[in-house]
Enzyme design. Sequence first.
Site, mmCIF file in Angstrom:
data_model
loop_
_atom_site.group_PDB
_atom_site.id
_atom_site.type_symbol
_atom_site.label_atom_id
_atom_site.label_comp_id
_atom_site.label_asym_id
_atom_site.label_seq_id
_atom_site.Cartn_x
_atom_site.Cartn_y
_atom_site.Cartn_z
ATOM 1 N N HIS A 1 -7.483 -5.284 -2.371
ATOM 2 C CA HIS A 1 -6.450 -4.738 -1.421
ATOM 3 C C HIS A 1 -5.399 -5.591 -0.438
ATOM 4 O O HIS A 1 -4.124 -5.094 -0.108
ATOM 5 C CB HIS A 1 -6.268 -3.279 -0.556
ATOM 6 N N ASP B 1 -8.505 -5.289 -6.450
ATOM 7 C CA ASP B 1 -8.502 -4.324 -5.541
ATOM 8 C C ASP B 1 -9.333 -3.234 -6.139
ATOM 9 O O ASP B 1 -9.301 -2.062 -6.405
ATOM 10 C CB ASP B 1 -6.644 -4.077 -5.421
ATOM 11 N N SER C 1 0.808 -1.292 0.074
ATOM 12 C CA SER C 1 0.046 -0.160 0.095
ATOM 13 C C SER C 1 0.565 0.772 0.619
ATOM 14 O O SER C 1 1.372 1.560 -0.532
ATOM 15 C CB SER C 1 -0.552 0.255 1.250
#
Length: 862
Positions: A839, A807, A729
Amino acid sequence: MCSGVSPVEQVAAGDMDDTAARFCVQKHSWDGLRSIIHGSRKSSGLIVSKAPHDFQFVQKPDESGPHSHRLYYLGMPYGSRENSLLYSEIPKKVRKEALLLLSWKQMLDHFQATPHHGVYSREEELLRERKRLGVFGITSYDFHSESGLFLFQASNSLFHCRDGGKNGFMVSPMKPLEIKTQCSGPRMDPKICPADPAFFSFINNSDLWVANIETGEERRLTFCHQGSAGVLDNPKSAGVATFVIQEEFDRFTGCWWCPTASWEGSEGLKTLRILYEEVDESEVEVIHVPSPALEERKTDSYRYPRTGSKNPKIALKLAELQTDHQGKIVSSCEKELVQPFSSLFPKVEYIARAGWTRDGKYAWAMFLDRPQQRLQLVLLPPALFIPAVESEAQRQAAARAVPKNVQPFVIYEEVTNVWINVHDIFHPFPQAEGQQDFCFLRANECKTGFCHLYRVTVELKTKDYDWTEPLSPTEDEFKCPIKEEVALTSGEWEVLSRHGSKIWVNEQTKLVYFQGTKDTPLEHHLYVVSYESAGEIVRLTTLGFSHSCSMSQSFDMFVSHYSSVSTPPCVHVYKLSGPDDDPLHKQPRFWASMMEAANCPPDYVPPEIFHFHTRADVQLYGMIYKPHTLQPGRKHPTVLFVYGGPQVQLVNNSFKGIKYLRLNTLASLGYAVVVIDGRGSCQRGLHFEGALKNQMGQVEIEDQVEGLQYVAEKYGFIDLSRVAIHGWSYGGFLSLMGLIHKPQVFKVAIAGAPVTVWMAYDTGYTERYMDVPENNQQGYEAGSVALHVEKLPNEPNRLLILHGFLDENVHFFHTNFLVSQLIRAGKPYQLQIYPNERHSIRCRESGEHYEVTLLHFLQEHL
């Protein structure tokens, strides 16, 4: 003056002179690495996070009985793979010399809460993503203490059961009762009506409903959903928190029951109220993300406001229902503010939080402007809402009936030039009858740059308004004068307020219990201070550990879930004892254990925490996992594990052997692993976190490189010519930034689910930290890695990108665009796609594959 090239870069630029000093990681086959991962996962299963959570203390009224409280919670019993509702009995007396281990007792009899084959509805699956839920079973419950009613979602349905209340406490597990429905689709966000627990609310197909548990009657209260399944045809919702509100503001609900009821008319009808948010996303862009049903070539459509684009239109409304003596719903009514929400509050972009005062006299809300630099705390009297009608004449008549002195009250305002971190800490006290003063406790980070508690008294001054005339409110139109604001805490430390942190207020003893970092930014502790005569702050938890606590409703006990880097989690119950005339200094006494620390796996070596000062004289904290095969004089390949973004602290004195077990696995194979919380991470104050303002990706790598230099000098076993940077991320974004700006420092980068172009990320997050694109074009360009691929190295095997294809947070578009730019620039890269992951990697097989891929890439190319 510092030279342009740091010592790290000077050493890393050329190969080490003495290759004999290099430690070489033993190479394993793919199957060999799988076996290593299997082994580490097996041993981690012994300490996996099965700790109880979501506690509710209930005092037992039986004075002659052996137990003082029944403690309810969610937990995973031994041998089970899913969360369930459990309870423990807390004895009135314990033997000091003996460790009392409370037994976990099942509330529910042979109940499977996880849907068949673990298949959740789309709404439930997305909520699990937003809440970062990894466990199965019952993941939340609502509880009404007076009636003993429990309400929860399970197996794609709703269930309830009762324990305590007028029916007494059960002694053996019970069968929960399913609540049948005529609705199609899941019933989300179920909530018991606090004023009448026969009723509960839920969301179905983006509309607000109520139902009677006892009679089964259901009533739809709002009519936003048009019946079509498509996102394009259904831009409106009632009582639902949108994606951005859930993901970026941690608000997962959009409706709030009034805690009191009112009785009206000669028939004595009872009126119940629900405040709710109505959202219109018709001007929000629709994006298409691959569906989990890939073989059907389907896509899922989402409303996703990209930075600089239009956000949803929002409004607060009231749903009222009247019930008779039999609990039958006689009527329901939808109410709106006497003037349009956008007219009364023209600068409000987000409703960050909402609720009711305990006496039901006011609904309250926290309003935030689009730059997220001004927050207003507003009271809304129910009389300010009028029935939603079609005709203008009816609307005018209803507006005329609103008393002129009924108005909103802006009771508090927070303003900053950085950004506002939204939180839950707000405790309004009951307003005395006939009084204009209104008193509350509030945490504020903007005043000093550190989050602290304040006791505030305002005067609810009214003006006369003709609500039939359009109002153009001034900047301070409804602002109330502050009569008194007393700081209850102060200093360069934080009262914990984000991520669901709470305070507990004892209005009898005038004490407030809170969690904070007063003793060290690396540990969370429970403290107490008087809110009447602010002064001494007393710590109730033990130093040397980081604690997460829950107080009992009677303030005589608390539970602490605590750990340290070297001690796996324990859960202990403590009793506060001491003279009643000095409640501030009551001492916590260990009472009983709910969970003792498990033994660590034999190969687990906890990380060592260190701190250092940067060249800019900023103190930073880090931790290092030393290679298990450490030999004097040998230099080890090093992995810099990074997150580096706001809202997160990686380095603290809590156990890392569950979530970050792979870092220990790396160390067991001979890698050194370094983790550094640089400027931009949380728990160090607003200005420390605010170093990223308008320049994400431009300051973080310098801190990481200085930390590498420090550990290389301090420990002597870091091979600065073999450093990998890896994160997920924001950490994936920084891994790419590291390879772009410091290719002479980082030999390889492994980037998971990275944001590669900030223009494609959402409004709530991106604009908070980077402003809107037109105000910060330079920052957006400098921070978008996909626009700087020409700076990436030309050698193959230095860049690995990983991303979940489904995602819906950092869309696969980011990796797609990056790869397109890499190809255009003729740059080498490797790409690993996880077709069925979002994600976060959820599937066990995908998680194993990711870890093996990471180890294999490192052993081959670092």
